[in-house]
Design a protein around this motif. Structure first.
Motif, short mmCIF file in Angstrom:
data_model
loop_
_atom_site.label_atom_id
_atom_site.label_comp_id
_atom_site.label_asym_id
_atom_site.label_seq_id
_atom_site.Cartn_x
_atom_site.Cartn_y
_atom_site.Cartn_z
N ALA A 323 1.17 -1.65 0.30
CA ALA A 323 -0.03 0.00 -0.22
C ALA A 323 0.63 1.39 0.25
O ALA A 323 0.35 2.42 -1.15
CB ALA A 323 -0.99 -0.35 1.06
N PHE A 324 1.73 1.32 0.63
CA PHE A 324 2.65 2.34 0.84
C PHE A 324 3.59 2.33 -0.79
O PHE A 324 3.91 3.42 -1.18
CB PHE A 324 4.02 1.51 2.15
CG PHE A 324 4.78 2.97 2.26
CD1 PHE A 324 4.67 4.27 3.00
CD2 PHE A 324 6.19 3.23 1.84
CE1 PHE A 324 5.39 5.46 2.26
CE2 PHE A 324 7.65 4.26 1.62
CZ PHE A 324 6.63 5.47 1.99
N GLU A 343 12.68 -1.24 -0.22
CA GLU A 343 13.25 -1.93 1.06
C GLU A 343 11.98 -1.91 1.14
O GLU A 343 12.34 -2.65 1.68
CB GLU A 343 14.11 -0.34 1.71
CG GLU A 343 15.16 -1.02 2.56
CD GLU A 343 15.87 0.13 3.54
OE1 GLU A 343 16.07 -0.67 4.11
OE2 GLU A 343 15.95 0.86 2.56
N TYR A 344 11.30 -1.42 1.36
CA TYR A 344 9.89 -2.05 2.66
C TYR A 344 9.79 -3.26 2.00
O TYR A 344 9.53 -4.19 3.18
CB TYR A 344 9.26 -1.29 3.41
CG TYR A 344 8.11 -1.29 4.03
CD1 TYR A 344 7.98 -1.94 4.72
CD2 TYR A 344 7.47 -0.42 4.22
CE1 TYR A 344 7.29 -2.58 5.87
CE2 TYR A 344 5.99 -0.31 5.15
CZ TYR A 344 5.63 -1.52 5.92
OH TYR A 344 4.73 -1.30 7.36
N ILE A 345 9.04 -3.59 1.41
CA ILE A 345 8.26 -5.02 0.55
C ILE A 345 10.11 -5.86 0.35
O ILE A 345 9.71 -6.82 1.23
CB ILE A 345 8.62 -4.53 -0.64
CG1 ILE A 345 7.38 -3.44 -0.89
CG2 ILE A 345 8.22 -5.41 -1.56
CD1 ILE A 345 6.60 -3.10 -2.52
N ALA A 346 10.90 -5.77 0.38
CA ALA A 346 12.81 -5.88 -0.20
C ALA A 346 12.94 -6.61 1.29
O ALA A 346 13.28 -8.33 1.57
CB ALA A 346 13.45 -5.16 -0.41
N ASN A 347 12.65 -6.12 2.14
CA ASN A 347 13.20 -6.42 3.17
C ASN A 347 12.86 -7.84 4.02
O ASN A 347 13.01 -8.59 4.50
CB ASN A 347 13.04 -5.55 4.74
CG ASN A 347 14.67 -4.68 4.31
OD1 ASN A 347 15.72 -5.05 3.75
ND2 ASN A 347 14.37 -3.25 4.78
N SER A 348 10.88 -7.97 3.77
CA SER A 348 9.96 -8.40 3.68
C SER A 348 10.34 -9.80 2.72
O SER A 348 10.85 -11.33 3.75
CB SER A 348 8.27 -8.21 3.86
OG SER A 348 8.29 -7.58 4.53
N LEU A 349 10.62 -10.23 2.12
CA LEU A 349 11.17 -10.66 0.88
C LEU A 349 12.29 -11.59 1.46
O LEU A 349 12.46 -12.81 1.22
CB LEU A 349 11.04 -10.66 -0.21
CG LEU A 349 9.88 -9.59 -1.08
CD1 LEU A 349 10.07 -8.95 -2.50
CD2 LEU A 349 8.86 -10.91 -1.15
N GLU A 350 13.61 -10.76 1.52
CA GLU A 350 14.39 -11.46 1.91
C GLU A 350 14.98 -11.67 3.84
O GLU A 350 15.50 -12.87 3.40
CB GLU A 350 15.70 -9.68 2.00
CG GLU A 350 15.82 -10.05 0.52
CD GLU A 350 16.90 -8.58 0.10
OE1 GLU A 350 17.93 -8.46 1.02
OE2 GLU A 350 16.92 -7.76 -0.69
N CYS A 351 14.23 -11.31 3.91
CA CYS A 351 14.64 -11.91 5.63
C CYS A 351 13.64 -13.19 5.41
O CYS A 351 13.69 -14.19 6.31
CB CYS A 351 13.08 -11.17 6.65
SG CYS A 351 11.48 -10.82 6.43
#
Length: 397
Positions: A323-324, A343-351
């Motif tokens: 949404a952001f 980065e908000y999306i990427a960090n979730s996917l990477e972790c």
């Protein structure tokens, strides 16, 4: 050091300093990485040409490396000769009628070429406390001019020359150093029998880059059979390669299971032919793959039924991140805000390891941020694709 009955404690690495531009500072840095990783032994590659070009400088740097390693609790197993690179390791004075590129050093009249070099290295290091054992020659059977020949008398004749030369060098080293243990860095475990060297070494060394768990385990079992047959300990002193379906963590796990000491190929991600498929650490201390580090420390990925698939959207942070990102895209935001959303999306996917980690989204974000004038349409297009990746990975409709 005299031969030990058990080398299962070894967690080693292959390493090749450039002795042509050697500095103590670089050795300190790279061996420091090995120390932090918990590695305890170095299989050291050397080149004849450095000794030939600058004998005194090479020997001084070699001593410095071995002592620097030992100060960090890292033993050294120097490779005295390099079979595959014989044209680099020793001058080729071909016997009359000898066909190129069959290495001339395998002819008796040329033995002296490697004897002098080997004597210098052995006399230099034989009393060093950091010396674990000698690796007489690296992969003597891996010689393309012989391997490519059809099976028959000529191939057998040439291999006989190779094994005769190897045994000669063993005797040469025994005379110079009757105390320290030695072995041969064989290309395959089978070479122990083919070369008939099981009786003349103190440690059975072999290399293995097999492709599946069953194949790696079969090699380990065969190694233990030969260990029992000859009454000699065994070590795999080359293993792990990305382009041979031989994962670092899998190889380490299996050799630990069979209590066989090992040496990873290799410590550093270096420029050259092995850059893309070998190495743990980059020059700045970052690593290629943290799973390698975990495996060295004895922690392995759960590949069983008890493994839990991650749900990184459990608290709806992926929903919020999407949404952001849509908000910033609709507002025609600039590069900094779009990259913050990415980065908000990427960090979730990477972790959750829901995206390939060889070149993770965060690396692309860093590259955009480091660019003085980033391409805004490119960032927008990539952010759209990242949103779709997150939807698919988290099964968001």
């Amino acid at each position: 050091m005299k031969a030990l009955s058990d080398y299962s404690f070894l967690k080693g690495f292959n390493h090749e300093p450039d002795f042509g531009s050697y500095t103590h500072e670089q050795a300190e840095r790279e061996l420091g990485y090995a120390e932090r990783l918990g590695l305890n032994s170095c299989r050291l590659f050397m080149r004849y040409r450095f000794w030939k070009d600058d004998r005194e400088g090479f020997l001084a740097n070699l001593r410095d490396f071995v002592r620097t390693a030992w100060a960090k609790g890292i033993s050294t197993t120097p490779i005295l000769l390099m079979a595959f690179y014989t044209d680099d390791q020793a001058p080729i004075n071909r016997a009359p009628g000898a066909e190129f590129p069959f290495p001339g050093c395998y002819y008796e009249e040329n033995y002296h070429l490697s004897e002098a070099y080997v004597a210098d290295v052995v006399n230099l290091l034989k009393d060093e406390p950091g010396l674990l054992f000698w690796d007489i020659i690296n992969e003597p059977s891996w010689n393309r001019s012989i391997r490519n020949l059809p099976e028959g008398e000529e191939k057998s004749r040439k291999y006989a020359l190779v094994w005769k030369y190897v045994k000669h060098i063993i005797n040469h080293v025994r005379k110079l150093d009757p105390v320290n243990a030695l072995g041969i860095g064989h290309t395959f475990i089978e070479d122990t029998e083919l070369s008939q060297t099981g009786e003349v070494v103190d440690v059975i060394l072999f290399h293995d880059y097999r492709e599946t768990r069953a194949r790696i385990e079969a090699t380990c079992k065969r190694a233990l059979e030969l260990s029992a047959k000859y009454g000699k300990p065994v070590i795999n002193n080359e293993m792990a390669c990305l382009c041979r379906s031989n994962p670092y963590d899998l190889s380490i796990e299996i050799h630990d299971k069979y209590k066989i000491g090992w040496y990873i190929f290799k410590l550093m991600v270096e420029e050259g032919m092995w850059q893309k498929v070998h190495g743990i650490c980059y020059a700045d201390g970052t690593v290629r793959d943290p799973s390698i580090v975990a495996a060295i420390r004895g922690f392995f990925r759960n590949r069983g039924d008890s493994a839990v698939y991650p749900d990184v959207n459990q608290e709806h942070h992926v929903d919020k991140a999407i949404a952001f990102a849509k908000e910033k895209l609709d507002a025609r935001a600039g590069a900094p805000e779009l990259l913050e959303a990415a980065e908000y999306i990427a960090n979730s996917l990477e972790c959750g390891e829901l995206v390939p980690m060889a070149y993770p989204p965060s690396a692309k974000i860093a590259a955009f941020r480091d660019c003085g004038d980033p391409d805004l349409p490119e960032i927008r297009a990539w952010l759209y694709s990242l949103i779709e990746t997150a939807r698919a990975a988290c099964q968001i409709v």
